[in-house]
Write an enzyme that holds these catalytic residues in place. Structure first.
Site, PDB file in Angstrom:
ATOM      1  N   SER A 195       0.920  -1.240  -0.075  1.00  0.00           N
ATOM      2  CA  SER A 195       0.074   0.015   0.079  1.00  0.00           C
ATOM      3  C   SER A 195       0.970   1.255  -0.165  1.00  0.00           C
ATOM      4  CB  SER A 195      -0.811  -0.044   1.316  1.00  0.00           C
ATOM      5  OG  SER A 195      -1.637  -1.104   1.391  1.00  0.00           O
ATOM      6  N   GLU A 479      -5.304  -3.362  -6.472  1.00  0.00           N
ATOM      7  CA  GLU A 479      -5.613  -1.857  -6.948  1.00  0.00           C
ATOM      8  C   GLU A 479      -5.933  -1.063  -5.717  1.00  0.00           C
ATOM      9  OE1 GLU A 479      -5.631  -0.974  -9.967  1.00  0.00           O
ATOM     10  OE2 GLU A 479      -5.230  -2.773 -11.018  1.00  0.00           O
TER      11      GLU A 479
HETATM   12  C1  LIG Z   1      -3.223 -12.187  -6.458  1.00  0.00           C
HETATM   13  C2  LIG Z   1      -2.604 -10.966  -6.338  1.00  0.00           C
HETATM   14  C3  LIG Z   1      -2.358 -10.110  -7.522  1.00  0.00           C
HETATM   15  C4  LIG Z   1      -1.689  -9.041  -7.502  1.00  0.00           C
HETATM   16  N1  LIG Z   1      -1.273  -8.387  -8.403  1.00  0.00           N
HETATM   17  C5  LIG Z   1      -0.295  -7.294  -8.620  1.00  0.00           C
HETATM   18  C6  LIG Z   1       0.471  -6.787  -9.894  1.00  0.00           C
HETATM   19  O1  LIG Z   1       0.035  -7.246 -10.841  1.00  0.00           O
HETATM   20  N2  LIG Z   1       1.292  -5.772  -9.415  1.00  0.00           N
HETATM   21  C7  LIG Z   1       1.179  -5.346  -8.404  1.00  0.00           C
HETATM   22  O2  LIG Z   1       2.153  -4.365  -8.456  1.00  0.00           O
HETATM   23  N3  LIG Z   1       0.912  -5.888  -7.350  1.00  0.00           N
HETATM   24  C8  LIG Z   1      -0.051  -6.601  -7.451  1.00  0.00           C
HETATM   25  N4  LIG Z   1      -0.673  -7.152  -6.169  1.00  0.00           N
HETATM   26  C9  LIG Z   1      -0.252  -6.512  -4.738  1.00  0.00           C
HETATM   27  C10 LIG Z   1      -1.315  -5.936  -4.434  1.00  0.00           C
HETATM   28  O3  LIG Z   1      -1.464  -4.683  -5.273  1.00  0.00           O
HETATM   29  C11 LIG Z   1      -0.902  -5.510  -2.911  1.00  0.00           C
HETATM   30  O4  LIG Z   1      -1.266  -6.676  -2.188  1.00  0.00           O
HETATM   31  C12 LIG Z   1      -1.854  -4.608  -2.339  1.00  0.00           C
HETATM   32  O5  LIG Z   1      -1.770  -3.234  -2.681  1.00  0.00           O
HETATM   33  C13 LIG Z   1      -1.947  -4.531  -0.828  1.00  0.00           C
HETATM   34  O6  LIG Z   1      -0.544  -4.339  -0.551  1.00  0.00           O
HETATM   35  P1  LIG Z   1       0.002  -5.380   0.907  1.00  0.00           P
HETATM   36  O7  LIG Z   1      -0.185  -6.776   0.239  1.00  0.00           O
HETATM   37  O8  LIG Z   1       1.325  -5.064   0.885  1.00  0.00           O
HETATM   38  O9  LIG Z   1      -0.779  -5.164   1.924  1.00  0.00           O
HETATM   39  P2  LIG Z   1      -0.313  -4.188   3.322  1.00  0.00           P
HETATM   40  O10 LIG Z   1      -0.309  -2.636   2.870  1.00  0.00           O
HETATM   41  O11 LIG Z   1       0.713  -4.328   3.930  1.00  0.00           O
HETATM   42  O12 LIG Z   1      -1.820  -4.314   4.271  1.00  0.00           O
HETATM   43  C14 LIG Z   1      -1.843  -5.288   5.166  1.00  0.00           C
HETATM   44  C15 LIG Z   1      -2.914  -4.987   6.062  1.00  0.00           C
HETATM   45  O13 LIG Z   1      -2.588  -3.565   6.651  1.00  0.00           O
HETATM   46  C16 LIG Z   1      -3.775  -2.715   6.495  1.00  0.00           C
HETATM   47  N5  LIG Z   1      -3.231  -1.234   6.437  1.00  0.00           N
HETATM   48  C17 LIG Z   1      -2.240  -1.156   5.634  1.00  0.00           C
HETATM   49  N6  LIG Z   1      -1.972   0.225   5.615  1.00  0.00           N
HETATM   50  C18 LIG Z   1      -2.642   0.978   6.499  1.00  0.00           C
HETATM   51  C19 LIG Z   1      -3.338   2.177   7.024  1.00  0.00           C
HETATM   52  N7  LIG Z   1      -2.683   3.052   6.563  1.00  0.00           N
HETATM   53  N8  LIG Z   1      -4.301   2.052   7.696  1.00  0.00           N
HETATM   54  C20 LIG Z   1      -5.171   1.097   8.001  1.00  0.00           C
HETATM   55  N9  LIG Z   1      -4.654  -0.067   7.790  1.00  0.00           N
HETATM   56  C21 LIG Z   1      -3.680  -0.162   7.030  1.00  0.00           C
HETATM   57  C22 LIG Z   1      -4.673  -3.431   5.246  1.00  0.00           C
HETATM   58  O14 LIG Z   1      -5.902  -2.848   5.495  1.00  0.00           O
HETATM   59  C23 LIG Z   1      -4.264  -4.712   5.283  1.00  0.00           C
HETATM   60  O15 LIG Z   1      -5.455  -5.345   6.162  1.00  0.00           O
HETATM   61  C24 LIG Z   1      -1.248  -8.589  -6.098  1.00  0.00           C
HETATM   62  C25 LIG Z   1      -1.479  -9.031  -4.939  1.00  0.00           C
HETATM   63  C26 LIG Z   1      -2.444 -10.286  -5.321  1.00  0.00           C
HETATM   64  C27 LIG Z   1      -2.563 -11.064  -3.788  1.00  0.00           C
END
Ligand SMILES: Cc1cc2nc3c(=O)[nH]c(=O)nc-3n(C[C@H](O)[C@H](O)[C@H](O)COP(=O)(O)OP(=O)(O)OC[C@H]3O[C@@H](n4cnc5c(N)ncnc54)[C@H](O)[C@@H]3O)c2cc1C
Length: 696
Positions: A195, A479
């Site tokens: 994120s 997204e």
């Molecule tokens: C099947 C799949 C396909 C994907 N395809 C792509 C792709 O093609 N290209 C690409 O670049 N990425 C891709 N992604 C990645 C996806 O975009 C990320 O998983 C997403 O942006 C969330 O980031 P994270 O997994 O690091 O979650 P994190 O940001 O680590 O979030 C973990 C938890 O913390 C919480 N959290 C985080 N920040 C905050 C905040 N500020 N306030 C409150 N709560 C918060 C969230 O709500 C969540 O519950 C893919 C992921 C999957 C699983």
């Protein structure tokens, strides 16, 4: 006491048989002179339904006219996609398959859509985004993995070239992406950061000697992770990295210019071998979407030409100087991410498509399935149980509400692309964040409710809820994580609120805050807080006012709380202290936008009978939402106890009324059997199809 007729009901005169029957059934249930509270509608409902599942007389016409109204401009295009796959059994996704086979099938499906069916998605995206999203939704109906693979190739990889690059990039890559000669990836997320995109660590360092960028993964935390198309099919990736310019910082140190996007070839165009300096590993089997090959990428000082910087918002000259029309790193970052909203629009739109499939299966099955009944009488459909109506009918109403809201979003997005108007850009950014977050969360929860409402047969993989739930689940995260996106909505509302007090203008969707500020600032009217007549509760002005009042109160109170806490906790701490409040505010605002769009759609419906059915569904959507949040309304005395009770009764009653046209409402989604597929959700011979499936 108010009449029990829905508004706009002009009597028997020119009513269709379906509407007449609907109204008479309502009259049987509740006498016009009495309120819902002095009746026992359940007992009567059972008697009326004991004859088993029925179709409202004239139901086919109701469905047809609703379908005609719902049908978007691009329904023909979607029908062509469905027909194409209907004629290609080799491209239909079986219930069980290995990850490798699913990935291969998904790629073949996409290639056939492009090369055999002649669809050119990137051209559609450039020429008419609404047609592009319609094709994407249809592809997702064939297989959600296909819809996502389509989105990776066109919204993300193609979208990055179109929106972040300039003419030279479009000239070089457009056709190859469009015809799928060049499958590609969108490599933003890293192992340590998803994120928080501004904290990405991959670097792109300019080398003035060779006129190249050096792409590097500085540590394991910076490995690009989850990248769609990377594990198997991708040839190129748009890599998001920190742009480093040697000697451009203070006292000749390297300057970090922030996150930029770069085109990096990852596999040989001829041999498909992974290119030197690049390591790709497979993210492996996932809990859903296994037709999409997600991979992890590490770069070891990979050199790319300077031209591969997607330079719409910032460029580097031959001598290593940085130029941009935007003054700060933050502004460039916002502009870069702002261009990627198309992906979010597509996810919101596709999520509604998936909700429609789940609701259709659950509703058709609930009409078909009979359990228990009055003594010595035939069994009744499970949809005739009040509890079942309570589970499914508000969900059916929400599908309609979301349908109109996402059509509006797509239209706004198209307008934004055409005009580049700054107000529309801001509006689309917040609207797409809010609708994506709200709709995907709702759909994810609803699929589980649909599964449970189909009992044991809902658990058979062939009946689809497992795949729908698992494939869709991640829509809440990619997204943009929903919790993070809702905060953007709340942040924007607060900004608008401050602007308002400074006398500035508000963007289009937020206009209601300005128009009615004085009303919302005053205490609720103690007289209207007690009004409980049906005409009043079904008046769109009351419903919209209730949604907006709640939003405004949340906004007003959170602004005060933030101000108070920031004195002791600072901005970040105060925000965190009020976070749940902020999320509720964002959801409340989005609900009011959804309701406003639904009310507009009801008003604009040219056919009176169709309009009456839609009005019924819209009333259920509005009152169910008010009832679910009745504590908030009671807390601020917007609703007195008698009114709260009347809302509850009327919501149950409307659920019953919607149940009477439930079959027509799901048929109007016009989803062919190829898309529904679940035997228990098919329009005819459901049990026979199901028994055949297991071999009888
Ligand atoms: C099947 C799949 C396909 C994907 N395809 C792509 C792709 O093609 N290209 C690409 O670049 N990425 C891709 N992604 C990645 C996806 O975009 C990320 O998983 C997403 O942006 C969330 O980031 P994270 O997994 O690091 O979650 P994190 O940001 O680590 O979030 C973990 C938890 O913390 C919480 N959290 C985080 N920040 C905050 C905040 N500020 N306030 C409150 N709560 C918060 C969230 O709500 C969540 O519950 C893919 C992921 C999957 C699983």
């Amino acid at each position: 006491m108010a009449s029990r007729r829905s508004s706009g009901d002009g009597g028997d005169g020119d009513e269709s048989p379906a509407m007449r029957r609907l109204r008479r059934l309502s009259l049987h249930l509740l006498n016009p002179s009495s309120s819902p509270s002095d009746q026992e509608p359940e007992a009567l409902a059972l008697a009326a339904c004991a004859a088993g599942p029925r179709r409202v007389q004239g139901g086919a016409e109701v469905s047809a006219s609703l379908a005609a109204y719902l049908r978007g401009r691009h329904r023909e295009t979607q029908a062509r996609v469905f027909e194409f796959f209907q004629g290609r059994p080799d491209l239909q996704t079986p219930v069980e398959m290995s990850t490798a086979a699913h990935r291969d099938l998904c790629f073949r499906q996409l290639r056939a859509l492009v090369r055999d069916a002649g669809v050119r998605p990137l051209s559609l995206m450039a020429d008419d985004p609404s047609e592009y999203f319609a094709v994407m939704e249809a592809a997702g109906g064939v297989d959600i993995s296909l819809g996502v693979k389509f989105g990776v190739q066109y919204s993300l990889w193609g979208g990055s070239i179109i929106n972040l690059g300039t003419k030279k990039h479009r000239d070089k890559f457009f056709d190859g992406i469009d015809n799928l000669d060049i499958p590609g990836c969108f490599a933003m997320t890293e192992l340590h950061h998803g994120s928080n995109v501004q904290a990405l660590q991959t670097t792109a360092t300019f080398d003035p000697v060779t006129d190249e960028f050096i792409i590097n993964t500085p540590n394991d935390g910076a490995i690009k992770w989850w990248i769609g198309n990377a594990a198997v099919h991708g040839k190129y990736a748009t890599v998001f990295a920190r742009l480093i310019l040697p000697l451009q910082g203070k006292a000749g140190t390297p300057a970090d210019m922030g996150i930029h996007a770069f085109i990096v070839p990852i596999r040989d165009l001829e041999t498909h071998a992974v290119l030197p300096g690049i390591e790709i590993n497979d993210c492996g089997h996932k809990i859903g979407l296994n037709g999409v090959d997600n991979g992890a990428l590490r770069f070891r000082s990979v050199r790319i030409p300077r031209d591969n910087l997607l330079n719409r918002f910032g460029d580097v000259s031959r001598d290593g100087k940085y130029t941009s029309s935007l003054p700060t790193i933050n502004k460039r970052f916002a502009a870069t991410l702002g261009e990627l909203v198309g992906g979010r629009v597509g996810i919101a739109y596709s999520s509604v498509g998936i909700l429609k499939v789940a609701v259709t299966i659950a509703t058709r099955y609930a009409l078909l399935r009979q359990q228990f009944g009055p003594p010595k009488q035939p069994e009744i459909s499970v949809l005739d149980y009040q509890s079942h109506q309570h589970k499914l009918m508000p969900m059916l109403a929400s599908s309609y509400a979301f349908h109109f809201a996402t059509i509006y979003l797509v239209d706004k997005y198209s307008e934004m692309k055409k005009t580049n108007d700054e107000d529309v850009i801001a509006d689309v950014h917040v609207l797409s964040s809010g609708l994506k977050a709200y709709i995907t969360s709702y759909t994810a929860k609803s699929i589980s409710i649909c599964r449970e409402s189909c009992g044991g047969h809902g658990y058979a993989a062939v009946n689809r809820f497992g795949a729908l739930r698992n494939d869709h689940d991640i829509f809440q995260t990619f997204e943009g994580d929903n919790t993070v996106l809702l905060q953007q909505v709340a942040g924007d509302l607060l900004k608008q609120y401050q602007e308002k007090f400074k006398g500035g203008t508000l963007s289009v969707t937020w206009n209601y805050l300005r128009d009615s500020m004085s009303t919302y600032l005053s205490q609720p009217n103690p007289v209207t807080a007690r009004w409980e007549g049906e005409d009043h509760l079904r008046d769109p002005n009351f419903q919209l006012d209730a949604f907006r009042y709640r939003t405004f109160r949340l906004l007003h109170s959170v602004a005060a709380r933030l101000q108070k806490h920031s004195k002791t906790l600072g901005g970040f701490g105060a925000w965190n202290r009020c976070l749940n409040h902020l999320l509720t505010l964002a959801e409340s605002h989005i609900e009011s936008v959804i309701l406003a769009k639904f009310i507009e759609a009801v008003k604009s419906c040219p056919d009176e009978k169709t309009r009456q059915v839609l009005k019924l569904v819209c009333d259920l959507y509005a009152l169910d939402r008010i009832w679910k949040d009745i504590g908030t309304y009671r807390n601020v005395d917007y609703v007195a106890p008698n009114k709260a009770k009347a809302i509850h009764k009327l919501t149950d009653y409307l659920s019953y009324q919607v149940r009477l046209v439930a079959r027509e409402l799901v048929d109007a989604f016009d989803l062919p059997d190829l898309i529904i597929r679940a035997p228990i959700g098919l329009q005819s011979e459901a049990y026979a199809q199901y028994t055949q499936h297991v071999g009888f």
